[in-house]
Design a protein around this motif. Structure first.
Motif, PDB file in Angstrom:
ATOM      1  N   PHE A 225      18.356  53.817   4.549  1.00 14.56           N
ATOM      2  CA  PHE A 225      17.415  54.038   3.455  1.00 14.56           C
ATOM      3  C   PHE A 225      16.569  52.771   3.385  1.00 14.56           C
ATOM      4  O   PHE A 225      16.996  51.752   2.853  1.00 14.56           O
ATOM      5  CB  PHE A 225      18.161  54.274   2.139  1.00 14.56           C
ATOM      6  N   VAL A 226      15.370  52.834   3.983  1.00 12.39           N
ATOM      7  CA  VAL A 226      14.561  51.632   4.186  1.00 12.39           C
ATOM      8  C   VAL A 226      13.545  51.486   3.053  1.00 12.39           C
ATOM      9  O   VAL A 226      12.667  52.324   2.866  1.00 12.39           O
ATOM     10  CB  VAL A 226      13.843  51.671   5.548  1.00 12.39           C
ATOM     11  N   VAL A 227      13.709  50.415   2.307  1.00 12.42           N
ATOM     12  CA  VAL A 227      12.837  50.117   1.173  1.00 12.42           C
ATOM     13  C   VAL A 227      11.974  48.918   1.525  1.00 12.42           C
ATOM     14  O   VAL A 227      12.461  47.935   2.082  1.00 12.42           O
ATOM     15  CB  VAL A 227      13.674  49.799  -0.089  1.00 12.42           C
ATOM     16  N   VAL A 228      10.681  48.996   1.201  1.00  8.84           N
ATOM     17  CA  VAL A 228       9.780  47.877   1.470  1.00  8.84           C
ATOM     18  C   VAL A 228       9.193  47.368   0.164  1.00  8.84           C
ATOM     19  O   VAL A 228       8.931  48.131  -0.760  1.00  8.84           O
ATOM     20  CB  VAL A 228       8.652  48.294   2.448  1.00  8.84           C
ATOM     21  N   VAL A 351      13.162  45.513   3.258  1.00  2.00           N
ATOM     22  CA  VAL A 351      12.154  44.787   4.036  1.00  2.00           C
ATOM     23  C   VAL A 351      11.164  44.144   3.073  1.00  2.00           C
ATOM     24  O   VAL A 351      10.632  44.812   2.185  1.00  2.00           O
ATOM     25  CB  VAL A 351      11.392  45.737   4.985  1.00  2.00           C
ATOM     26  N   SER A 352      10.919  42.864   3.236  1.00  2.00           N
ATOM     27  CA  SER A 352       9.939  42.147   2.419  1.00  2.00           C
ATOM     28  C   SER A 352       8.719  41.820   3.269  1.00  2.00           C
ATOM     29  O   SER A 352       8.849  41.216   4.335  1.00  2.00           O
ATOM     30  CB  SER A 352      10.535  40.851   1.867  1.00  2.00           C
ATOM     31  N   ILE A 353       7.536  42.231   2.804  1.00  2.79           N
ATOM     32  CA  ILE A 353       6.289  41.830   3.457  1.00  2.79           C
ATOM     33  C   ILE A 353       5.794  40.599   2.726  1.00  2.79           C
ATOM     34  O   ILE A 353       5.456  40.656   1.539  1.00  2.79           O
ATOM     35  CB  ILE A 353       5.220  42.945   3.393  1.00  2.79           C
ATOM     36  N   MET A 354       5.758  39.486   3.412  1.00  3.88           N
ATOM     37  CA  MET A 354       5.515  38.200   2.778  1.00  3.88           C
ATOM     38  C   MET A 354       4.389  37.434   3.490  1.00  3.88           C
ATOM     39  O   MET A 354       4.172  37.626   4.686  1.00  3.88           O
ATOM     40  CB  MET A 354       6.792  37.346   2.817  1.00  3.88           C
ATOM     41  N   PRO A 355       3.705  36.547   2.769  1.00  8.56           N
ATOM     42  CA  PRO A 355       2.680  35.702   3.386  1.00  8.56           C
ATOM     43  C   PRO A 355       3.267  34.451   4.013  1.00  8.56           C
ATOM     44  O   PRO A 355       2.552  33.504   4.320  1.00  8.56           O
ATOM     45  CB  PRO A 355       1.800  35.332   2.181  1.00  8.56           C
ATOM     46  N   CYS A 356       4.578  34.448   4.242  1.00  7.14           N
ATOM     47  CA  CYS A 356       5.326  33.200   4.424  1.00  7.14           C
ATOM     48  C   CYS A 356       6.332  33.329   5.559  1.00  7.14           C
ATOM     49  O   CYS A 356       7.063  34.321   5.644  1.00  7.14           O
ATOM     50  CB  CYS A 356       6.052  32.924   3.106  1.00  7.14           C
ATOM     51  N   THR A 357       6.392  32.327   6.437  1.00 10.26           N
ATOM     52  CA  THR A 357       7.415  32.316   7.482  1.00 10.26           C
ATOM     53  C   THR A 357       8.734  31.748   6.946  1.00 10.26           C
ATOM     54  O   THR A 357       9.807  32.088   7.445  1.00 10.26           O
ATOM     55  CB  THR A 357       6.952  31.478   8.684  1.00 10.26           C
ATOM     56  N   ALA A 358       8.669  30.883   5.927  1.00 11.43           N
ATOM     57  CA  ALA A 358       9.896  30.296   5.370  1.00 11.43           C
ATOM     58  C   ALA A 358      10.784  31.348   4.728  1.00 11.43           C
ATOM     59  O   ALA A 358      12.001  31.151   4.604  1.00 11.43           O
ATOM     60  CB  ALA A 358       9.547  29.210   4.354  1.00 11.43           C
ATOM     61  N   LYS A 359      10.204  32.472   4.315  1.00 12.29           N
ATOM     62  CA  LYS A 359      10.994  33.563   3.746  1.00 12.29           C
ATOM     63  C   LYS A 359      11.964  34.138   4.783  1.00 12.29           C
ATOM     64  O   LYS A 359      13.030  34.651   4.442  1.00 12.29           O
ATOM     65  CB  LYS A 359      10.086  34.681   3.234  1.00 12.29           C
ATOM     66  N   LYS A 360      11.588  34.057   6.066  1.00 13.33           N
ATOM     67  CA  LYS A 360      12.466  34.538   7.129  1.00 13.33           C
ATOM     68  C   LYS A 360      13.738  33.696   7.168  1.00 13.33           C
ATOM     69  O   LYS A 360      14.833  34.212   7.376  1.00 13.33           O
ATOM     70  CB  LYS A 360      11.745  34.481   8.485  1.00 13.33           C
ATOM     71  N   ASP A 375      20.708  40.082   0.298  1.00 14.68           N
ATOM     72  CA  ASP A 375      19.749  40.651  -0.644  1.00 14.68           C
ATOM     73  C   ASP A 375      18.590  41.309   0.103  1.00 14.68           C
ATOM     74  O   ASP A 375      18.138  42.403  -0.262  1.00 14.68           O
ATOM     75  CB  ASP A 375      19.175  39.556  -1.562  1.00 14.68           C
ATOM     76  N   VAL A 376      18.083  40.639   1.121  1.00 16.60           N
ATOM     77  CA  VAL A 376      16.953  41.125   1.919  1.00 16.60           C
ATOM     78  C   VAL A 376      17.358  41.108   3.387  1.00 16.60           C
ATOM     79  O   VAL A 376      17.955  40.145   3.871  1.00 16.60           O
ATOM     80  CB  VAL A 376      15.704  40.245   1.698  1.00 16.60           C
ATOM     81  N   ASP A 377      17.020  42.180   4.091  1.00 21.81           N
ATOM     82  CA  ASP A 377      17.471  42.320   5.482  1.00 21.81           C
ATOM     83  C   ASP A 377      16.445  41.872   6.515  1.00 21.81           C
ATOM     84  O   ASP A 377      16.801  41.422   7.601  1.00 21.81           O
ATOM     85  CB  ASP A 377      17.840  43.786   5.746  1.00 21.81           C
ATOM     86  N   ALA A 378      15.156  42.032   6.205  1.00 21.35           N
ATOM     87  CA  ALA A 378      14.113  41.634   7.161  1.00 21.35           C
ATOM     88  C   ALA A 378      12.881  41.174   6.394  1.00 21.35           C
ATOM     89  O   ALA A 378      12.579  41.691   5.316  1.00 21.35           O
ATOM     90  CB  ALA A 378      13.747  42.799   8.080  1.00 21.35           C
ATOM     91  N   VAL A 379      12.201  40.199   6.967  1.00 20.78           N
ATOM     92  CA  VAL A 379      10.940  39.716   6.405  1.00 20.78           C
ATOM     93  C   VAL A 379       9.864  39.841   7.474  1.00 20.78           C
ATOM     94  O   VAL A 379      10.022  39.343   8.590  1.00 20.78           O
ATOM     95  CB  VAL A 379      11.051  38.251   5.932  1.00 20.78           C
TER      96      VAL A 379
END
Length: 590
Positions: A225-228, A351-360, A375-379
Motif C-alpha cells: 500500500f504505497v503512500v506518497v 514515499v516522501s518527495i523532498m527537495p533535499c538529499t539529506a532526507k535520504k 517512519d519513511v521507506d523511500a525519499v
C-alpha cells in the motif's frame, strides 16, 4: 562604477570597469563558450580554458572568465585561433572523461556535453591513460564518480560558501588530481552534512543524488500500500523539469501526475507541518515557562541536524525534539492511519518527495523507527520525481489540476506551505504561539520581520507581555554565528530557526538545476532571483488558503482528540519526537 570603452568583434561598447571579459561580453550580447558563464560564480577560475579569446596586444589567448576589461581593449571571440583553442580545451576534457552519456543521470543537464556541442568538440581526438577512478556510493544520499569530474572546483566553493565547510578539496597532484573528501575518503567517513548543494552546481554527473526510484518500483511490484507525500517546496520547482518558468506553482498537476503513477494515496506533507507546529510551539512555550533550555532551535532540516551532531554536540539539548514533518507524517500514517483503516504497518510503504538529499540519510536514522518499522521507506528528490513522470510518458503540462487526498489526514493550512522557505517555520510557529499566549489571532497573520534572504534575520516580539526574541539563519556559515553566541553564553534569543540550505528548502540539493543555458525563456538575472521566485510561489499559496494557522487545522485537532491526547503528550513524544547524539566528524577507515 566608471564606464570604459572596449571593442568586441570590431564593435564599440561601453561597459563598467572591473568586469571580466566574459561578463562584459555577455552584457554586450555575446555568449563566449565556457563552463562557468552560467554558474553561480563558484569554480576554480580559469582552469578549464574553455573560454579562451584573443585580446589585441596580449601575448597569446586569455581566459575570459578571469581577464579584466580595460580602456580601449579590443577582443576577438570568433578568430580561427580562438575557436580552435576552445574546441581543443573541451576535447582534452573529454579525453579524461567517462563518456557514457546515454546512461548518465545528468544527460539533459550536462554542461560538458553542452560545451562540446557549442565548440564542435570531437570525441576521441586525444587518447591515453585516464586518471584513476573513485566511485563512492556508500551513503544513502550522494554518489561521487571521479570518472566524470572535470576538476572545475564548483563543489568545493559551494561547500565553503554555503556552510563554511571544506568537505571537498583537490586531492593528489598532477595527472592524478581528483576532487573528494580529505584522503579521498567516502562521504560516509567525512563531516559531510549530506545537503546536496554540491550536486546542484556540479556541471557533469560526478556528483549526484543516490536514486531510490528502484525501491519504489519494488514496492509496487510487491503489492504494498504505497503512500506518497510531497514537501511544500516541491510544488514551487517541479514545473521547471517540464519547461515551465521558475516560480510557477504546480500543486494540482503534481497531484494528478502522482495519481497516474499509481500511488494508493497522495498527501501533502503540509499536514504534518501543521502537526510539527503544534508540537514545536508547545515545546517552546513550555521551555519559556519552565526555565527549560533556551534558545530552542528548530529541527526540521536534516542537513542542519547532521551539522549540529558533528560540530556542536554540546548544544544538542537546544534542539527541538520534534521529528521533521515528513517523518512525523510517516509515523502517523503507520500508526493512526493504519489503525483506522485496518492496514498492517508492514504492508504500507511511505514515499516522501523532498527537495533535499539529506532526507535520504535522515530516513535511515535508527531514532526514526518504531517497533523496527521505518517512519519513511523511500525519499525521492524533486528531480527524481521529474524522471519518474517522464519515464511514464505523462504529458505534465496537459494534466488537469487535482486535489490532494483528504480523508482522515491530508488537510493543511497556509502555515504549513511556507515551511519551504527560510523563515517559514519561524513564522508558522509564531502564528500559533501568538494565539496560545493571547487567545487571539495575529491581526496581520504575516510576520514580515522573519521573511527575506538575509543571512541572519532577527526580531523581538512582545506577545501579551511575553517578550520572545527570535532569529533565523540559513546555511551553516550563518548558523555558526548564532551557535557560537550560544556556546559562549551570550545569546539573547528564545527561539532560532536554522535551515541547512541557503534560502531554505526552495534551494535544496534535490531541486531542479538552475542552469540558464538550459532555460532559454528565463530572465538574464535568473541566478540572482530564482530563490525569490520559488519563495513567492509558496507565499502566494499561503495567501490563497482559507486557513493560515496550524492550530485551526480540524484534522489535526481530531488527531489529538482521538489518538494523541494533546501536544507533547506521552504518546505524541513516542511517535513524533526523537533524540540526537554527538558524532565524530571522521571515522577510521578499515
Amino acid at each position: 562604477m566608471a564606464k570604459i570603452n572596449i571593442k568586441i568583434e570590431g564593435i564599440s561598447y561601453q561597459v563598467e570597469e572591473g568586469l571580466t571579459i566574459l561578463e562584459a561580453a555577455k552584457l554586450c550580447g555575446y555568449n563566449i563558450p565556457s563552463l562557468c558563464a552560467y554558474n553561480h560564480g563558484e569554480c576554480s577560475q580559469g582552469s578549464c580554458r574553455v573560454c579562451l579569446v584573443e585580446v589585441k596586444g596580449a601575448r597569446g589567448l586569455v581566459a575570459s572568465c578571469v581577464y579584466p576589461v580595460s580602456e580601449g581593449m579590443e577582443i576577438v571571440i570568433s578568430s580561427q585561433k580562438a575557436v580552435a583553442a576552445r574546441r581543443a580545451s573541451v576535447e582534452l576534457l573529454l579525453s579524461n572523461h567517462s563518456v557514457q552519456c546515454q546512461q548518465c543521470e545528468k544527460n539533459e543537464y550536462c554542461e560538458l556535453l553542452y560545451a562540446a556541442k557549442v565548440t564542435g568538440a570531437r570525441e576521441g581526438m586525444f587518447e591515453g591513460v585516464k586518471t584513476p577512478v573513485t566511485v563512492d556510493e556508500v551513503t544513502p544520499a550522494i554518489i561521487r564518480d571521479t570518472s566524470k569530474c572535470i576538476l572545475c572546483g564548483r563543489c568545493i566553493e559551494r561547500c565553503k560558501n554555503a556552510h563554511g565547510l571544506s568537505v571537498l578539496g583537490f586531492e593528489k597532484r598532477g595527472f592524478n588530481t581528483i576532487v573528494g573528501p580529505a584522503e579521498n575518503r567516502s562521504f560516509a567517513d567525512s563531516p559531510c552534512i549530506m545537503c546536496g548543494q554540491c550536486t546542484s552546481v556540479c556541471p557533469t554527473g560526478a556528483l549526484m543524488e543516490k536514486s531510490e526510484i528502484a525501491k519504489v518500483d519494488q514496492a509496487f511490484r510487491e503489492g504494498k500500500f504505497v503512500v506518497v507525500q510531497t514537501a511544500p517546496a516541491v510544488r514551487a520547482a517541479l514545473g521547471e523539469e517540464f519547461g515551465m518558468k521558475i516560480g510557477t506553482p504546480v500543486t494540482g498537476k503534481m497531484v494528478a501526475a502522482l495519481r497516474r503513477l499509481g500511488f494508493n494515496r497522495v498527501y501533502d506533507t503540509n499536514y504534518a507541518a501543521d502537526l510539527t507546529i503544534m508540537e514545536e510551539a508547545t515545546e517552546l512555550l513550555g521551555r519559556i515557562k519552565n526555565n527549560g533550555v533556551l534558545p530552542m532551535i528548530t529541527s526540521c532540516s536534516p542537513g542542519w541536524i547532521n551539522y549540529a551532531e558533528i560540530n556542536y554536540g554540546e548544544l544538542l539539548p537546544h534542539l527541538s525534539s520534534c521529528k521533521s514533518p515528513h517523518e512525523m507524517f510517516g509515523a502517523i500514517l503507520k500508526s493512526y492511519y493504519c489503525e483506522k483503516n485496518g492496514i498492517d504497518p508492514k504492508d504500507m510503504f511511505v514515499v516522501s518527495i523532498m527537495p533535499c538529499t539529506a532526507k535520504k540519510y535522515e530516513k535511515e536514522r535508527e531514532q526514526l523507527q518504531h517497533d523496527g518499522i521505518k517512519d519513511v521507506d523511500a525519499v525521492l528528490t524533486t528531480r527524481e520525481l521529474g524522471k519518474l513522470i517522464k519515464r511514464s510518458g505523462i504529458n505534465f503540462n496537459m494534466l488537469p489540476d487535482e486535489e490532494f487526498d483528504n480523508d482522515i489526514v491530508g488537510e493543511y493550512t497556509g502555515a504549513g506551505v511556507i515551511f519551504g522557505v527560510t523563515g517559514g517555520v519561524m513564522e508558522a510557529a509564531l502564528r500559533t504561539a501568538y494565539y496560545a499566549l493571547t487567545g487571539k489571532e495575529h491581526e496581520l497573520i504575516k510576520f514580515e520581520q522573519v521573511r527575506g534572504f538575509e543571512g541572519i534575520k532577527e526580531a523581538s516580539l512582545d506577545i501579551n507581555g511575553t517578550v520572545i526574541n527570535v532569529a533565523v539563519a540559513h546555511g551553516m556559515k550563518n548558523a555558526k554565528v548564532l551557535l557560537e553566541e550560544i556556546k559562549n553564553g551570550n545569546s539573547k534569543y528564545h527561539f532560532i530557526e536554522i535551515m541547512g540550505c541557503p534560502g531554505g528548502c526552495i534551494a535544496g540539493g534535490g531541486q531542479p538545476y538552475v542552469k540558464p543555458q538550459f532555460l532559454p525563456n528565463e530572465e538574464p538575472d535568473i541566478l540572482d532571483t530564482y530563490k525569490q521566485k520559488r519563495a513567492a510561489a509558496l507565499y502566494s499559496e499561503d495567501e490563497r488558503q482559507t486557513l493560515r494557522q496550524s492550530h485551526k487545522n480540524e484534522q489535526i485537532k481530531k488527531l489529538y482528540d482521538e489518538f494523541l491526547g494533546e501536544p507533547n503528550s506521552h504518546k505524541a513524544h513516542e511517535l513524533l519526537h526523537t533524540s540526537y547524539k554527538e558524532r565524530e566528524a571522521f571515522k577510521v577507515l578499515k
